[in-house]
Each structure stands twice: as C-alpha cells, then as structure tokens.
Design a protein around this motif. Structure first.
Motif, PDB file in Angstrom:
ATOM      1  N   GLU A   1      32.440 -20.453   2.148  1.00  0.00           N
ATOM      2  CA  GLU A   1      33.834 -20.600   2.556  1.00  0.00           C
ATOM      3  C   GLU A   1      33.926 -21.601   3.713  1.00  0.00           C
ATOM      4  N   ARG A   2      35.092 -22.152   3.888  1.00  0.00           N
ATOM      5  CA  ARG A   2      35.285 -23.182   4.912  1.00  0.00           C
ATOM      6  C   ARG A   2      34.932 -22.682   6.307  1.00  0.00           C
ATOM      7  N   ASP A   3      35.403 -21.489   6.677  1.00  0.00           N
ATOM      8  CA  ASP A   3      35.133 -21.000   8.030  1.00  0.00           C
ATOM      9  C   ASP A   3      33.655 -20.714   8.244  1.00  0.00           C
ATOM     10  N   GLU A   4      32.958 -20.321   7.193  1.00  0.00           N
ATOM     11  CA  GLU A   4      31.520 -20.083   7.276  1.00  0.00           C
ATOM     12  C   GLU A   4      30.780 -21.387   7.575  1.00  0.00           C
ATOM     13  N   ILE A   5      31.185 -22.455   6.902  1.00  0.00           N
ATOM     14  CA  ILE A   5      30.552 -23.754   7.114  1.00  0.00           C
ATOM     15  C   ILE A   5      30.836 -24.259   8.522  1.00  0.00           C
ATOM     16  N   GLU A   6      32.070 -24.136   8.965  1.00  0.00           N
ATOM     17  CA  GLU A   6      32.423 -24.611  10.300  1.00  0.00           C
ATOM     18  C   GLU A   6      31.640 -23.857  11.373  1.00  0.00           C
TER      19      GLU A   6
END
Length: 252
Positions: free
Chosen positions: A216-221
């Motif tokens: 997910e995007r927040d995981e990558i960030e």
C-alpha cells in the motif's frame, strides 16, 4: 504495464526467472514497446542527473538510452544471462554493468537511482525491501533521487493474469513461433503468485513460478522514511494512468 514475470528452465534454479539464455535472448523481441521507460528518461533530465544507477536493468534498454545522453550509468542485474544480452548491444562499453543486486553497490554519489517495471515488487519480505532501500540510499549523494513504480493493489491487476487474457504468439524471423502466457496461482495479499510459460519453436516449454508483493502507498512511504529518504512525491504513471504509482524520493 509490462507483464508480471518471465520464465526459467523447469527443474533449474537460476538467480531469477530471467536467468535463462533463450528467454534472455528473446526478451527484447517479445517486449519491444518500452514506452514505459520514457518517464525515467524525462525524470533524469528533470533532476539534472549526471550519474544514474539502474537497479534490475535487465537487457540494458534504459541504461543505454541514458548513456546515449552522456549520462554515467551503472546497470545492476542479478540475472547473468540478461547482462550477457546487455553487454552485446551497441554502446554497452560505456555502461558499468554489475552482476548482483542493490546490495552489491558501493557507497557512491549517484544523482538518480531507478527501479522500473516490477522490480520494486519482487522484494517480498520487509527485510529484503529495507536492505534494498538502504543500499540504494548508500549509492546516492545527499539530495539524490530514487524513482520506482508499483501497481495500485486496489486495481487488482492479477485478475487479468489468465492464459486466455495473457496469451501472445510472436513469429520471430530466423527463430520461429514463440508463445507466452501467464496463469494466476495464488492470491494471499499482499503476495500474488503466478506461473509464466514460454513455449519455444521446438515445443519445449520454459516455466517459472514468481511472486510479487503489492504494498500500500502508506506502507511504502513509511519504509522510505525508515531507510533514509525524506520528501517523497507520488505521481501517476503516464503510460498507465490510475494503474500504478511512481514514487520519487529524495535522499537525506
């Protein structure tokens, strides 16, 4: 977006699914449209990159495009057979080719590091992903840029990975007819496993089982921040709007 995987000899355990001489030799012919790389060429110009590290460089298509523009390029690839193909291409002598993964890179002063197509998703564990990001951070100068793409999980791209929807037949001059298809094996999010098959002109089938991780995007960030990156911009993919994210992260 590019297909989710490649192929390997049955019963053989290469460095990865692309480390097979026949498949590597056919790779550019079977996937000739690399318009997906245009955004990375544009990004190199945007950040004024003079030195670029291309991680998972494959047969060197992006590395050579950048080198043609006078950029100092390091191409990193774990599949030795892909590098064999890359080194045979015109202009390959000006690129430094590294057989290995990002952890093989020494601390350096690169302006830009790239992971194109599905490279960022082959790291299925948190440990492997964070080791890669940390190694990339070490290869960049302070303020350098890391750019990579991933598929948006909510778009459920794997639902199209069926033999009926992925089958392709290519007639290659001097080689014969090559057929390809993909079969979805398991969805256990965030992991998706599939089998790729390449049928060669003599009827031999070259197969590989591969797994991609859909983060997910927040995981990558969060992982980027943990591994030494500061400001991160998330862009849409110009060649596949709405299907994936392009992460552009600055090294601190």
């Amino acid at each position: 977006m590019n297909g989710p995987g490649g192929a390997a000899v049955p019963g053989h355990r290469p460095a990865n699914e692309f480390d097979h001489p026949v498949v590597a030799g056919l790779y550019d012919v079977l996937d000739p449209d690399r318009g997906d790389l245009d955004l990375y060429v544009a990004l190199a110009a945007e950040v004024g990159a003079r030195k670029v590290v291309d991680i998972g460089c494959g047969t060197g298509v992006l590395a050579l495009r950048l080198a043609e523009r006078g950029i100092d390029v390091v191409g990193v690839e774990p599949a030795g057979e892909m590098l064999v193909v890359a080194r045979r291409k015109r202009g390959a002598d000006v690129v430094r080719w590294v057989h290995g993964d990002a952890t093989a890179l020494a601390h350096d002063d690169a302006d830009l590091a790239t992971m194109t197509a599905n490279v960022a998703q082959v790291f299925t564990t948190d440990t492997a992903w964070e080791e890669t990001l940390t190694a990339v951070r070490g290869a960049l100068r302070p303020g350098g840029t890391l750019a990579f793409e991933t598929r948006v999980p909510e778009r459920r791209a794997w639902e199209a990975w069926t033999p009926e929807r992925t089958y392709a037949r290519t007639d290659i001059l001097g080689t014969g007819t090559v057929e390809e298809w993909i079969r979805l094996d398991e969805v256990a999010l965030p992991l998706v496993t599939f089998t790729s098959t390449t049928r060669l002109p003599d009827g031999a089938e070259v197969t590989a089982v591969s797994t991609l991780r859909f983060r997910e995007r927040d995981e990558i960030e969060a992982s980027l921040e943990t591994c030494g990156f500061g400001r991160t911009e998330v862009r849409d993919l110009t060649y596949a709007p709405g299907k994936g994210w392009l992460f552009v992260a600055r090294a601190v």
